[in-house]
Design a protein around this motif. Structure first.
Motif, mmCIF file in Angstrom:
data_model
loop_
_atom_site.group_PDB
_atom_site.id
_atom_site.type_symbol
_atom_site.label_atom_id
_atom_site.label_comp_id
_atom_site.label_asym_id
_atom_site.label_seq_id
_atom_site.Cartn_x
_atom_site.Cartn_y
_atom_site.Cartn_z
ATOM 1 N N LEU A 263 0.716 -1.209 -0.061
ATOM 2 C CA LEU A 263 0.064 0.066 -0.072
ATOM 3 C C LEU A 263 1.004 1.225 -0.043
ATOM 4 O O LEU A 263 1.837 1.521 0.845
ATOM 5 N N HIS A 264 0.517 2.250 -0.973
ATOM 6 C CA HIS A 264 1.329 3.270 -1.024
ATOM 7 C C HIS A 264 0.710 4.578 -0.307
ATOM 8 O O HIS A 264 -0.595 4.870 -0.816
ATOM 9 N N ILE A 265 0.933 5.028 0.927
ATOM 10 C CA ILE A 265 0.178 6.057 1.531
ATOM 11 C C ILE A 265 0.770 7.382 1.264
ATOM 12 O O ILE A 265 2.176 7.546 1.377
ATOM 13 N N VAL A 266 -0.027 8.334 1.041
ATOM 14 C CA VAL A 266 0.618 9.842 0.884
ATOM 15 C C VAL A 266 0.119 10.790 1.946
ATOM 16 O O VAL A 266 -1.098 10.640 2.329
ATOM 17 N N ALA A 340 0.041 6.851 -5.748
ATOM 18 C CA ALA A 340 -0.297 6.519 -4.323
ATOM 19 C C ALA A 340 -1.656 5.826 -4.346
ATOM 20 O O ALA A 340 -2.211 5.951 -5.164
ATOM 21 N N ASP A 341 -2.206 5.389 -3.191
ATOM 22 C CA ASP A 341 -3.226 4.464 -3.141
ATOM 23 C C ASP A 341 -4.310 5.122 -2.052
ATOM 24 O O ASP A 341 -5.356 5.252 -2.392
ATOM 25 N N VAL A 342 -3.675 5.726 -0.861
ATOM 26 C CA VAL A 342 -4.444 6.518 0.058
ATOM 27 C C VAL A 342 -3.521 7.753 0.423
ATOM 28 O O VAL A 342 -2.529 8.009 0.586
ATOM 29 N N ALA A 343 -4.639 8.686 0.488
ATOM 30 C CA ALA A 343 -4.262 10.098 1.006
ATOM 31 C C ALA A 343 -4.500 10.163 2.454
ATOM 32 O O ALA A 343 -5.827 9.982 2.574
ATOM 33 N N ILE A 344 -3.844 10.954 3.378
ATOM 34 C CA ILE A 344 -4.483 10.775 4.729
ATOM 35 C C ILE A 344 -4.319 12.432 5.076
ATOM 36 O O ILE A 344 -3.462 13.084 4.806
ATOM 37 N N SER A 345 -5.356 12.515 5.993
ATOM 38 C CA SER A 345 -5.275 13.985 6.559
ATOM 39 C C SER A 345 -5.470 13.595 8.157
ATOM 40 O O SER A 345 -6.220 13.055 8.452
#
Length: 437
Positions: A263-266, A340-345
């Protein structure tokens, strides 16, 4: 020039908006100060602009962000006070998070209230921004020890409206993985892809070798089954002209290959405490302690004071890091988002969230706090209430990255595009206001 654009903090989303309006609205002129020393810009920029904006009888409309103390400027420059004054709020200082209540400087919020009182129109980039500001005026003014002003909310509210920040989303073309393309665009993409294969690929594609390769992973990486850390594009010129199209002649994605990648998290946010990097990194540390595979790209602009947590976790995350630091090339920035797969705030402060919407446009699955502006923008499935819920969601995605790679975003981000909002902005900024202004 009938439209006078003034930006006291010419960086980030403030710069993005002013550049867009200056480019798209004819008969406009822009005056700005660099995005440094925000506190001093808020305190003293009116005096600078008083001296550096030449008088002109052609000005009709003044548009500025709430960093500028508009009341000071129009007092110093009565000629500008005669214009139709429009104030735009990217954020508001009445609810801006501070680490300790005694750290809140009363003057910044007070300046914004004064600016609203002298403006004809007050525009907010979200309903959350507007309501949090207006409903906080009364409690904010209680800090005044005596002789407090009254009824300011009722004086300011009739001037207020919401006009979302207009984003110029890039045309990603074939740089978006095949499984992320929207159904209505698939036919055009596949047609272009077929054309590019017949004209652009080397002769060895006839053997089918490249047909089975992920266009977002280098040939060497696919041979070894590993991804190597990509260099941070720190040397790209900030003034470089970046086209709004990002194209690729790469062949279709082999989804069975993609599902083998971690998983690629950004995390595409400013490196400041109000974005709560501590919660983000502690979540990644829990994934790492549980032996879950993932890669991470930590992007976003940095300023003079970088929180120590970034240096600490750069070492801790080690080989999991694919990108680390600000990418001044927008083309490269969007390329990383599309990988990326998932973008986090994890933000404690967010009044709109350009970075998260750009990430969604590039195919990322968003995970945001169930607070601030996010419930206004995203459906409930993309929101979490606690850090523990965030970790739980990420743990699931680490074990099943195909869940997010096959997911189609449930929502409509086109309503935040310049194309959708341009008419309202043009009417707002017209010398003669129209019915939509």
């Amino acid at each position: 020039m009938s439209l006078l654009l003034i930006e006291a903090f010419y960086g980030g989303s403030h710069k993005q908006l002013m550049d867009l309006l200056h480019q798209e609205i004819e008969d406009s002129v822009l005056y700005s100060l660099p995005a440094k020393k925000w506190h001093w810009r808020a305190r003293t920029s009116a005096l600078y602009f008083m001296q550096n904006i030449p008088p002109s009888e052609s000005y009709r409309v003044l548009f500025t962000s709430s960093v500028l103390n508009l009341a000071e400027l129009v007092a110093l420059r009565p000629d500008l006070g005669k214009l139709r004054k429009i104030l735009y709020f990217h954020e508001n200082q009445l609810v801006y998070p501070v680490r300790k209540s005694q750290e809140r400087d009363f003057q910044y919020g007070y300046n914004q209230i004064l600016s609203c009182l002298v403006a004809e129109i007050v525009v907010f980039n979200s309903a959350f921004n507007m309501e949090s500001f207006l409903k906080s005026i009364g409690s904010f003014l209680k800090m005044i020890p005596d002789h407090r002003p009254k009824d300011l909310e009722s004086m300011i509210r009739p001037k207020c409206r919401v006009l979302y920040f207009p984003i110029r989303f890039p045309d990603l073309g074939l740089s978006v993985p095949h499984h992320r393309r929207s159904p209505e665009k698939t036919t055009d993409c596949e047609a272009a892809e077929t054309s590019s294969r017949s004209t652009s690929l080397p002769s060895n594609t006839q053997s089918g070798t490249n047909e089975s390769m992920d266009p977002h992973i280098s040939e060497e990486e696919q041979k070894t089954g590993e991804q190597t850390e990509e260099p941070n594009n720190q040397n790209a010129s900030a003034s470089e002209h970046v086209p709004h199209e990002i194209s690729s002649a790469s062949p279709a994605l082999d989804t069975s290959r993609v599902h083998q990648r971690p998983l690629h998290i950004v995390w595409p946010h400013r490196w400041e405490h109000d974005k709560d990097p501590e919660t983000f990194f502690s979540s990644l540390l829990k994934l790492k302690e549980r032996g879950l595979p993932f890669n991470v790209s930590v992007l976003g602009e940095t300023f003079a004071d970088v929180p120590d947590v970034f240096l600490k976790f750069r070492t801790t995350l080690g080989s999991s890091v694919l990108h680390w630091g600000y990418l001044s090339s927008k083309a490269e920035y969007f390329r990383v988002l599309s990988m990326a797969d998932v973008a986090i705030s994890t933000a404690k402060h967010e009044f709109f969230g350009v970075a998260m919407l750009e990430a969604v446009h590039c195919g990322c699955y968003p995970l945001c706090p169930k607070s601030l502006v996010y419930p206004e923008i995203f459906a409930a499935e993309y929101l979490y209430s606690t850090p523990e819920q965030l970790v739980k969601r990420l743990q699931k995605f680490c074990t099943r990255p195909d869940l997010v790679r096959k997911h189609r975003f449930q929502g409509e981000i086109a309503r935040f595009s310049w194309e959708a909002l341009s008419g309202r902005f043009r009417s707002l900024l017209a010398a003669e206001p129209g019915k939509d202004s």
